[in-house]
Design an enzyme around this catalytic site. Sequence first.
Site, short mmCIF file in Angstrom:
data_model
loop_
_atom_site.label_atom_id
_atom_site.label_comp_id
_atom_site.label_asym_id
_atom_site.label_seq_id
_atom_site.Cartn_x
_atom_site.Cartn_y
_atom_site.Cartn_z
N CYS A 34 6.33 6.86 -52.83
CA CYS A 34 5.45 6.95 -54.01
C CYS A 34 4.62 5.68 -54.18
O CYS A 34 5.15 4.62 -54.56
CB CYS A 34 6.32 7.22 -55.24
N CYS A 37 4.66 4.16 -57.70
CA CYS A 37 5.97 3.54 -57.94
C CYS A 37 5.98 2.12 -57.35
O CYS A 37 6.48 1.18 -57.98
CB CYS A 37 7.08 4.35 -57.29
#
Length: 110
Positions: A34, A37
């Site tokens: 991600c 993230c």
Amino acid sequence: MADSRITHTSDSNFKADVLDSSIPVLVDFWAVWCGPCKAIAPHLEVLSGELGDRVKVVKLDVDSNPEVSARYGVRSIPTLLLFKGGEVIDKMVGNPGAKSKIEAFLTRHV
């Protein structure tokens, strides 16, 4: 740079690391793949050092720990859930961009 006090938790350790904590806990639901993230990770590291004993920062990899992710309805990552007394008291979904926005989200409650 502030030292990182981030705890990595799992489905099996979540109760002890988060729900049983005597201080508020910010849980970062994330995954290795991600991009957003990865973008907020440095902000969380700095905040974990700056806020010290006022809040605990915990990361949970959603791919390795689907049970807790499903229990709290995490469908998008990054998702930040703030727990106090074992209950979710606030939620932030997505990358807010600036560290100051994550800090404001936390300091409303701690």
